[in-house]
Design an enzyme around this catalytic site. Structure first.
Site, PDB file in Angstrom:
ATOM      1  CG  ASN A 299      56.449  13.081  -9.827  1.00  0.00           C
ATOM      2  OD1 ASN A 299      56.008  12.433  -8.889  1.00  0.00           O
ATOM      3  ND2 ASN A 299      56.705  14.382  -9.735  1.00  0.00           N
TER       4      ASN A 299
ATOM      5  CE1 TYR B  52      34.295  24.968 -21.764  1.00  0.00           C
ATOM      6  CE2 TYR B  52      34.657  26.646 -20.096  1.00  0.00           C
ATOM      7  CZ  TYR B  52      33.843  26.063 -21.055  1.00  0.00           C
ATOM      8  OH  TYR B  52      32.609  26.583 -21.299  1.00  0.00           O
TER       9      TYR B  52
ATOM     10  CG  ASP C  52       5.149   4.138   5.562  1.00  0.00           C
ATOM     11  OD1 ASP C  52       4.842   2.947   5.750  1.00  0.00           O
ATOM     12  OD2 ASP C  52       4.662   5.081   6.221  1.00  0.00           O
TER      13      ASP C  52
ATOM     14  CD  GLU D 178      -7.229   0.837  12.997  1.00  0.00           C
ATOM     15  OE1 GLU D 178      -6.369   1.720  12.883  1.00  0.00           O
ATOM     16  OE2 GLU D 178      -6.955  -0.374  12.960  1.00  0.00           O
TER      17      GLU D 178
ATOM     18  NE  ARG E 287       1.955  12.740  10.549  1.00  0.00           N
ATOM     19  CZ  ARG E 287       2.033  11.677  11.346  1.00  0.00           C
ATOM     20  NH1 ARG E 287       2.660  11.761  12.510  1.00  0.00           N
ATOM     21  NH2 ARG E 287       1.501  10.523  10.979  1.00  0.00           N
TER      22      ARG E 287
ATOM     23  CG  LEU F 278      -1.842  -1.211   1.377  1.00  0.00           C
ATOM     24  CD1 LEU F 278      -2.821  -1.003   2.533  1.00  0.00           C
ATOM     25  CD2 LEU F 278      -2.599  -1.500   0.082  1.00  0.00           C
ATOM     26  CB  ALA F 279       2.870   2.808  -2.081  1.00  0.00           C
TER      27      ALA F 279
ATOM     28  N   GLY G  42      -0.927   6.595   0.098  1.00  0.00           N
ATOM     29  CA  GLY G  42      -1.128   7.665   1.081  1.00  0.00           C
ATOM     30  C   GLY G  42      -0.272   8.895   0.798  1.00  0.00           C
TER      31      GLY G  42
ATOM     32  N   GLY H 118      -9.258   4.353   2.652  1.00  0.00           N
ATOM     33  CA  GLY H 118      -8.942   3.423   3.729  1.00  0.00           C
ATOM     34  C   GLY H 118      -8.194   2.203   3.227  1.00  0.00           C
TER      35      GLY H 118
HETATM   36  C1  UD1 Z   1      -3.032   1.266  10.009  1.00  0.00           C
HETATM   37  C2  UD1 Z   1      -3.895   0.164  10.615  1.00  0.00           C
HETATM   38  C3  UD1 Z   1      -3.566   0.035  12.098  1.00  0.00           C
HETATM   39  C4  UD1 Z   1      -2.074  -0.251  12.270  1.00  0.00           C
HETATM   40  C5  UD1 Z   1      -1.243   0.827  11.591  1.00  0.00           C
HETATM   41  C6  UD1 Z   1       0.202   0.468  11.608  1.00  0.00           C
HETATM   42  C7  UD1 Z   1      -6.009   0.133   9.383  1.00  0.00           C
HETATM   43  C8  UD1 Z   1      -7.411   0.576   9.375  1.00  0.00           C
HETATM   44  N1  UD1 Z   1      -5.275   0.510  10.438  1.00  0.00           N
HETATM   45  O1  UD1 Z   1      -3.433   2.478  10.629  1.00  0.00           O
HETATM   46  O2  UD1 Z   1      -4.325  -1.001  12.685  1.00  0.00           O
HETATM   47  O3  UD1 Z   1      -1.759  -0.309  13.655  1.00  0.00           O
HETATM   48  O4  UD1 Z   1      -1.655   0.973  10.220  1.00  0.00           O
HETATM   49  O5  UD1 Z   1       0.967   1.517  11.082  1.00  0.00           O
HETATM   50  O6  UD1 Z   1      -5.579  -0.560   8.481  1.00  0.00           O
HETATM   51  N2  UD1 Z   1      -3.092   3.596   2.449  1.00  0.00           N
HETATM   52  C9  UD1 Z   1      -3.445   3.556   1.128  1.00  0.00           C
HETATM   53  N3  UD1 Z   1      -4.704   3.903   0.774  1.00  0.00           N
HETATM   54  C10 UD1 Z   1      -5.639   4.277   1.683  1.00  0.00           C
HETATM   55  C11 UD1 Z   1      -5.255   4.326   3.030  1.00  0.00           C
HETATM   56  C12 UD1 Z   1      -3.977   3.969   3.400  1.00  0.00           C
HETATM   57  O7  UD1 Z   1      -2.624   3.229   0.272  1.00  0.00           O
HETATM   58  O8  UD1 Z   1      -6.761   4.568   1.283  1.00  0.00           O
HETATM   59  C13 UD1 Z   1      -1.719   3.249   2.844  1.00  0.00           C
HETATM   60  C14 UD1 Z   1      -0.965   4.426   3.377  1.00  0.00           C
HETATM   61  O9  UD1 Z   1      -0.169   5.024   2.358  1.00  0.00           O
HETATM   62  C15 UD1 Z   1      -0.072   3.812   4.445  1.00  0.00           C
HETATM   63  C16 UD1 Z   1      -0.844   2.582   4.896  1.00  0.00           C
HETATM   64  O10 UD1 Z   1      -1.789   2.326   3.890  1.00  0.00           O
HETATM   65  O11 UD1 Z   1       1.149   3.379   3.935  1.00  0.00           O
HETATM   66  C17 UD1 Z   1      -1.490   2.764   6.249  1.00  0.00           C
HETATM   67  O12 UD1 Z   1      -2.461   3.766   6.187  1.00  0.00           O
HETATM   68  P1  UD1 Z   1      -2.741   4.763   7.381  1.00  0.00           P
HETATM   69  O13 UD1 Z   1      -3.877   5.592   7.024  1.00  0.00           O
HETATM   70  O14 UD1 Z   1      -1.473   5.415   7.785  1.00  0.00           O
HETATM   71  O15 UD1 Z   1      -3.209   3.753   8.519  1.00  0.00           O
HETATM   72  P2  UD1 Z   1      -3.035   3.935  10.073  1.00  0.00           P
HETATM   73  O16 UD1 Z   1      -4.053   4.880  10.550  1.00  0.00           O
HETATM   74  O17 UD1 Z   1      -1.627   4.206  10.402  1.00  0.00           O
END
Ligand code: UD1
Ligand code: CA
Length: 484
Positions: A379, A389, A106, A157, A16, A9-10, A12, A81
């Protein structure tokens, strides 16, 4: 082991980081965060990798394609999500049966062997889902593992948890192994009726339990390896941990590192046994150092090769080759294309670019060598400039073997100096020098008496000259004694 699909999953944002560069593309140890994850995933034996991209996908997608061309890219246009992101991956048609491992893009400290252990445990038990969990002193922000006695019931969560649940210190790392068939079936059943109005992948656990399917958590001893980098401070902290891991690995493989705290080694660097690294050294990119070489203190070597037994001190180098037994530094600057032969020398305050300095040849002091070849055993005197140049084009200088060049020479390219030739001090070499010849160009010294008084009247220079001349002392008085 059954067919293993890994979803990364990449999608997000990573706000920050406060950066124009997507979070996953920030680097530690010479690789992007997602690059480290992909390396771990490959080590874990993934037969298929699906990367879910969204935010800044115009940068993330080509980066992933470059590292792992066979990765399937799934686009999540809106980040609704983690369950939604996984659904996008499944709908990209890339997931069928077998085991599906969900990871994030990440988490650079993640080890391939931990993923392997999780998958092995998951498959041996034949569960619907196995969570990679761990116990942490400060669980804030993480999903908490809900247990009923020993059995896992679900994940809650942070934002949806009761005070009592928030006290739980076993957390979801985010990495979960699923049975592919179960995953495909459960995703459409996950809603977004929660504090964040997001589709939580973590809800799949309670649904599996409700269906009477097997779920469990695989507790990792040090779950910090699944930690993500959300801001630059975390990026630096993870970079430090990863560096310690890399440096320790090399020490175990026979490299002497005098000061691990000030030694930085990228993930792709290669070191031979009995290499010595002295404090303040950074080894970057595809740098390779051969046996018995000593590097440091205070060197930055990028994509540079150092040969057997060579010595490199206080040097900045990029795309350079230092031959076996050669000496470089202190305060040398080796720019791309520098190739120093066996037992050669590039000394103090010498800059070299796109030049070959053959075996045993020496450029010991205060020189600039650009676009040149210098033959074996030659040398080059102190303060020599290779003027490559002409203001429009760069030209080459070729110096033969066993040439003796005086100090302060300027070679004006294009020019060729034959084997065994010599050049006098301060010579301005514009024309080719035949083998064995001596080239001189600095004329005889001329004295123009009283020049300072005539041309610099009224300056401290003229006053000093006048005083000395009037005193009648020949040229300079006896050196004054210091102290008493
Ligand atoms: C998530 C977990 C949580 C866990 C934590 C660990 C869920 C609902 N929660 O929470 O239980 O303890 O990770 O770090 O899964 N991403 C997408 N698309 C989206 C949403 C997220 O690609 O629609 C990716 C983000 O880029 C990220 C990862 O998924 O790399 C986690 O998403 P994030 O929203 O940070 O989840 P957390 O709230 O940290
Ligand atoms: Ca997160």
């Amino acid at each position: 082991m059954s067919e293993l699909t890994v979803i990364v999953l990449a999608a997000g944002g990573g706000t920050r980081m406060k950066s124009k560069t997507p979070k996953m593309l920030h680097q530690i140890a010479g690789r992007s965060l997602v690059g480290h994850v992909l390396a771990a995933v490959s080590e874990a034996g993934a037969s298929r990798v699906v990367a879910v991209v969204g935010h800044q996908r115009e940068l993330v997608e080509p980066h992933i394609a470059e590292i792992l061309p066979e990765a399937v890219i799934a686009v999540q246009t809106e980040q609704l999500g983690t369950a939604h992101a996984v659904r996008v991956a499944v709908e990209a048609g890339a997931v069928s049966g077998g085991t599906v491992l969900v990871t994030y893009g990440d988490t650079p400290l993640l080890r391939g062997e931990s993923l392997r252990a999780l998958v092995a445990d998951h498959e041996a038990a034949g569960r619907a889902a196995t969570i990679l969990s761990g116990i942490v002193p400060e669980p804030f922000g993480y999903g908490r593992i809900l247990r009923d006695g020993a059995g896992v019931r679900g994940i809650v969560e942070e934002k949806d948890a009761t005070d009592e649940q928030r006290a739980i210190t076993e957390i979801n790392s985010g990495i979960i192994a699923f049975d592919g068939g179960f995953l495909a079936g459960v995703l459409p059943r996950i809603g977004n009726d929660n504090a964040k109005k997001e589709f939580y992948l973590t809800d799949a656990i309670a649904l599996a339990v409700a269906d009477g399917l097997g779920v469990d958590a695989f507790v990792l001893d040090d779950v910090s390896e699944a930690e993500g980098a959300n801001d630059r401070a975390q990026l630096a902290a993870l970079g430090k941990i990863l560096n310690e891991r890399i440096v320790t690995r090399w020490m175990k493989d026979g490299v002497t590192v005098m000061d691990p705290a000030t030694t930085w080694i990228d993930a792709d660097v290669e070191l031979a046994p009995d290499v010595t690294i002295l404090p303040g050294t950074q080894l970057i990119g595809a740098t390779r150092i051969d046996e018995d070489a000593v590097v440091g203190p205070d060197c930055t070597l990028k994509d540079t090769e150092v040969g057997h037994g060579a010595r490199v001190v206080r040097t900045q180098a990029e795309l350079a080759v230092v031959g076996p037994g050669a000496n470089v530094g202190p305060f040398s600057y080796l720019r791309p294309g520098t190739v120093l032969g066996e037992e050669g020398k590039i000394g103090g305050f010498v800059e070299v670019k796109n030049s070959r300095i053959d075996a045993g040849a020496k450029v010991p002091h205060l020189s600039y060598v650009g676009d040149a070849t210098i033959g074996e055993g030659t040398n080059i005197g102190a303060g020599t400039i290779f003027a490559n140049y002409d203001g429009v084009n760069k030209h080459k200088t070729r110096i033969g073997r066993h040439v003796k060049s005086g100090s302060g020479v300027t070679f004006v390219a294009p020019v060729v100096v034959g084997d065994g030739a010599s050049t006098g001090g301060e010579a301005l070499i514009r024309e080719d020098v035949p083998p064995g010849a001596l080239a001189v160009s600095a004329g005889q010294q001329r004295i123009i008496e009283g020049w300072a008084l005539a041309k610099r009247a009224g300056t401290p220079q003229a006053a000093a000259a006048e005083e000395a001349l009037e005193s009648g002392v020949p040229i300079l008085g006896e050196p004054s004694t210091t102290g008493e």
